[in-house]
Scaffold this motif. Structure first.
Motif, PDB file in Angstrom:
ATOM      1  N   ALA A 247      40.240   1.182   1.915  1.00  0.00           N
ATOM      2  CA  ALA A 247      39.762   2.292   2.729  1.00  0.00           C
ATOM      3  C   ALA A 247      39.852   3.584   1.924  1.00  0.00           C
ATOM      4  O   ALA A 247      39.593   4.658   2.442  1.00  0.00           O
ATOM      5  CB  ALA A 247      40.587   2.392   4.005  1.00  0.00           C
ATOM      6  N   ALA A 248      40.226   3.489   0.654  1.00  0.00           N
ATOM      7  CA  ALA A 248      40.450   4.669  -0.183  1.00  0.00           C
ATOM      8  C   ALA A 248      39.171   5.239  -0.769  1.00  0.00           C
ATOM      9  O   ALA A 248      39.152   6.395  -1.166  1.00  0.00           O
ATOM     10  CB  ALA A 248      41.419   4.319  -1.315  1.00  0.00           C
ATOM     11  N   CYS A 249      38.102   4.458  -0.848  1.00  0.00           N
ATOM     12  CA  CYS A 249      36.876   4.920  -1.499  1.00  0.00           C
ATOM     13  C   CYS A 249      35.819   5.232  -0.448  1.00  0.00           C
ATOM     14  O   CYS A 249      34.974   4.387  -0.122  1.00  0.00           O
ATOM     15  CB  CYS A 249      36.358   3.855  -2.470  1.00  0.00           C
ATOM     16  N   GLY A 250      35.841   6.451   0.078  1.00  0.00           N
ATOM     17  CA  GLY A 250      34.891   6.844   1.114  1.00  0.00           C
ATOM     18  C   GLY A 250      33.457   6.904   0.631  1.00  0.00           C
ATOM     19  O   GLY A 250      32.525   6.663   1.390  1.00  0.00           O
ATOM     20  N   GLN A 251      33.252   7.206  -0.633  1.00  0.00           N
ATOM     21  CA  GLN A 251      31.901   7.337  -1.189  1.00  0.00           C
ATOM     22  C   GLN A 251      31.448   6.082  -1.926  1.00  0.00           C
ATOM     23  O   GLN A 251      30.425   6.087  -2.587  1.00  0.00           O
ATOM     24  CB  GLN A 251      31.849   8.533  -2.151  1.00  0.00           C
ATOM     25  N   GLY A 252      32.220   4.999  -1.855  1.00  0.00           N
ATOM     26  CA  GLY A 252      31.868   3.770  -2.554  1.00  0.00           C
ATOM     27  C   GLY A 252      32.617   3.655  -3.865  1.00  0.00           C
ATOM     28  O   GLY A 252      33.476   4.470  -4.189  1.00  0.00           O
ATOM     29  N   GLY A 253      32.291   2.628  -4.614  1.00  0.00           N
ATOM     30  CA  GLY A 253      32.946   2.420  -5.886  1.00  0.00           C
ATOM     31  C   GLY A 253      32.660   1.046  -6.436  1.00  0.00           C
ATOM     32  O   GLY A 253      31.758   0.342  -5.979  1.00  0.00           O
ATOM     33  N   THR A 254      33.456   0.657  -7.417  1.00  0.00           N
ATOM     34  CA  THR A 254      33.269  -0.622  -8.094  1.00  0.00           C
ATOM     35  C   THR A 254      34.604  -1.333  -8.196  1.00  0.00           C
ATOM     36  O   THR A 254      35.635  -0.705  -8.441  1.00  0.00           O
ATOM     37  CB  THR A 254      32.695  -0.399  -9.513  1.00  0.00           C
ATOM     38  N   ALA A 255      34.577  -2.659  -8.039  1.00  0.00           N
ATOM     39  CA  ALA A 255      35.766  -3.489  -8.196  1.00  0.00           C
ATOM     40  C   ALA A 255      35.552  -4.401  -9.392  1.00  0.00           C
ATOM     41  O   ALA A 255      34.432  -4.830  -9.666  1.00  0.00           O
ATOM     42  CB  ALA A 255      36.020  -4.309  -6.943  1.00  0.00           C
ATOM     43  N   SER A 256      36.642  -4.703 -10.087  1.00  0.00           N
ATOM     44  CA  SER A 256      36.554  -5.553 -11.263  1.00  0.00           C
ATOM     45  C   SER A 256      37.622  -6.637 -11.191  1.00  0.00           C
ATOM     46  O   SER A 256      38.779  -6.352 -10.868  1.00  0.00           O
ATOM     47  CB  SER A 256      36.746  -4.717 -12.530  1.00  0.00           C
ATOM     48  N   LEU A 257      37.226  -7.871 -11.490  1.00  0.00           N
ATOM     49  CA  LEU A 257      38.136  -9.013 -11.531  1.00  0.00           C
ATOM     50  C   LEU A 257      38.349  -9.358 -12.994  1.00  0.00           C
ATOM     51  O   LEU A 257      37.423  -9.759 -13.692  1.00  0.00           O
ATOM     52  CB  LEU A 257      37.526 -10.204 -10.789  1.00  0.00           C
ATOM     53  N   MET A 258      39.596  -9.191 -13.458  1.00  0.00           N
ATOM     54  CA  MET A 258      39.892  -9.377 -14.879  1.00  0.00           C
ATOM     55  C   MET A 258      40.873 -10.527 -15.083  1.00  0.00           C
ATOM     56  O   MET A 258      41.829 -10.676 -14.323  1.00  0.00           O
ATOM     57  CB  MET A 258      40.493  -8.090 -15.439  1.00  0.00           C
ATOM     58  N   THR A 259      40.639 -11.324 -16.127  1.00  0.00           N
ATOM     59  CA  THR A 259      41.565 -12.395 -16.488  1.00  0.00           C
ATOM     60  C   THR A 259      42.726 -11.796 -17.264  1.00  0.00           C
ATOM     61  O   THR A 259      42.734 -10.600 -17.561  1.00  0.00           O
ATOM     62  CB  THR A 259      40.867 -13.458 -17.361  1.00  0.00           C
ATOM     63  N   GLY A 260      43.696 -12.614 -17.622  1.00  0.00           N
ATOM     64  CA  GLY A 260      44.859 -12.144 -18.354  1.00  0.00           C
ATOM     65  C   GLY A 260      44.522 -11.618 -19.738  1.00  0.00           C
ATOM     66  O   GLY A 260      45.231 -10.785 -20.290  1.00  0.00           O
ATOM     67  N   THR A 261      43.417 -12.069 -20.328  1.00  0.00           N
ATOM     68  CA  THR A 261      43.044 -11.619 -21.674  1.00  0.00           C
ATOM     69  C   THR A 261      42.172 -10.373 -21.654  1.00  0.00           C
ATOM     70  O   THR A 261      41.931  -9.783 -22.698  1.00  0.00           O
ATOM     71  CB  THR A 261      42.291 -12.736 -22.423  1.00  0.00           C
ATOM     72  N   GLN A 262      41.690  -9.985 -20.488  1.00  0.00           N
ATOM     73  CA  GLN A 262      40.825  -8.811 -20.375  1.00  0.00           C
ATOM     74  C   GLN A 262      41.682  -7.614 -19.957  1.00  0.00           C
ATOM     75  O   GLN A 262      42.245  -7.605 -18.862  1.00  0.00           O
ATOM     76  CB  GLN A 262      39.716  -9.050 -19.355  1.00  0.00           C
ATOM     77  N   ALA A 263      41.774  -6.629 -20.813  1.00  0.00           N
ATOM     78  CA  ALA A 263      42.639  -5.479 -20.540  1.00  0.00           C
ATOM     79  C   ALA A 263      41.880  -4.302 -19.943  1.00  0.00           C
ATOM     80  O   ALA A 263      42.459  -3.480 -19.254  1.00  0.00           O
ATOM     81  CB  ALA A 263      43.347  -5.048 -21.813  1.00  0.00           C
ATOM     82  N   ALA A 264      40.591  -4.204 -20.187  1.00  0.00           N
ATOM     83  CA  ALA A 264      39.810  -3.049 -19.736  1.00  0.00           C
ATOM     84  C   ALA A 264      39.016  -3.385 -18.481  1.00  0.00           C
ATOM     85  O   ALA A 264      38.566  -4.521 -18.286  1.00  0.00           O
ATOM     86  CB  ALA A 264      38.860  -2.597 -20.840  1.00  0.00           C
ATOM     87  N   PHE A 265      38.822  -2.384 -17.641  1.00  0.00           N
ATOM     88  CA  PHE A 265      38.060  -2.514 -16.398  1.00  0.00           C
ATOM     89  C   PHE A 265      36.654  -3.037 -16.676  1.00  0.00           C
ATOM     90  O   PHE A 265      36.142  -3.899 -15.979  1.00  0.00           O
ATOM     91  CB  PHE A 265      37.996  -1.142 -15.712  1.00  0.00           C
ATOM     92  N   ALA A 266      36.029  -2.543 -17.732  1.00  0.00           N
ATOM     93  CA  ALA A 266      34.651  -2.910 -18.069  1.00  0.00           C
ATOM     94  C   ALA A 266      34.517  -4.362 -18.522  1.00  0.00           C
ATOM     95  O   ALA A 266      33.424  -4.933 -18.480  1.00  0.00           O
ATOM     96  CB  ALA A 266      34.118  -1.980 -19.154  1.00  0.00           C
ATOM     97  N   GLN A 267      35.603  -4.983 -18.959  1.00  0.00           N
ATOM     98  CA  GLN A 267      35.537  -6.369 -19.427  1.00  0.00           C
ATOM     99  C   GLN A 267      35.506  -7.384 -18.286  1.00  0.00           C
ATOM    100  O   GLN A 267      35.114  -8.524 -18.483  1.00  0.00           O
ATOM    101  CB  GLN A 267      36.739  -6.677 -20.324  1.00  0.00           C
TER     102      GLN A 267
END
Length: 172
Positions: A51-71
């Motif tokens: 409920a924190a993103c009133g204007q929308g946003g992006t979610a990312s699912l990362m594995t243990g080897t992925q350190a960055a949001f974009a990965q």
């Protein structure tokens, strides 16, 4: 001396009881009082809501080897008061879910463990218990019901006759 020792122990006990409650409190996003994110894994599907993103946003699912949001596997949050996103066909393992709002603030990150178990499908209809002498496995349906009913009837009649005879006074 004894009173000081008891008071010190009582203080440690209260601190030990309160510490887990403080650690279990939800994270607050941006100090606005809005709780962070909630992540649920069900089978091979992972779902995040916030409920924190009133204007929308992006979610990312990362594995243990992925350190960055974009990965990670990124999904746009849906609309509504509580925005959510989901990922399907997620393999077993531990993942990190992060949510970044449209204004660039981070709503939160949370780890989730996914356990996908294979589904089992029956290839034949269940046949029930197949017990018997010498491996007999034939079901006689009506005949079995008739035989069982006859045994119950004989048992009830025999018990009634025995009790009736026993209740009679013995005369000679």
């Amino acid at each position: 001396m004894r009173t000081t020792l008891i008071a010190g122990r009582a203080g440690l006990t209260v601190a030990a009881a309160v510490l887990p409650l403080g650690l279990a409190a939800p994270a607050f996003a941006g100090g606005t009082g809005v709780s962070g994110i909630s992540v649920v894994a069900s089978g091979s599907t992972v779902r995040v809501s916030t409920a924190a993103c009133g204007q929308g946003g992006t979610a990312s699912l990362m594995t243990g080897t992925q350190a960055a949001f974009a990965q990670g596997r990124q999904v746009t949050l849906g609309s509504g008061a509580t925005r959510s996103a989901s990922w399907t066909d997620v393999g077993s393992g531990t993942y990190t879910v992060a949510v970044v709002c449209a204004d660039g603030t981070t709503a939160g990150t949370q780890s989730v463990t996914v356990n996908t178990t294979p589904t089992v499908s029956a290839t034949s209809a269940p046949a029930g218990v197949r017990g018997g002498l010498g491996g007999s496995s034939t079901d006689y349906r009506g005949l079995t019901l008739l035989g069982g009913g006859a045994l119950v009837t004989v048992g009830v009649v025999t018990a009634a006759l025995y009790l009736r005879r026993r209740a009679r006074p013995h005369r000679r």
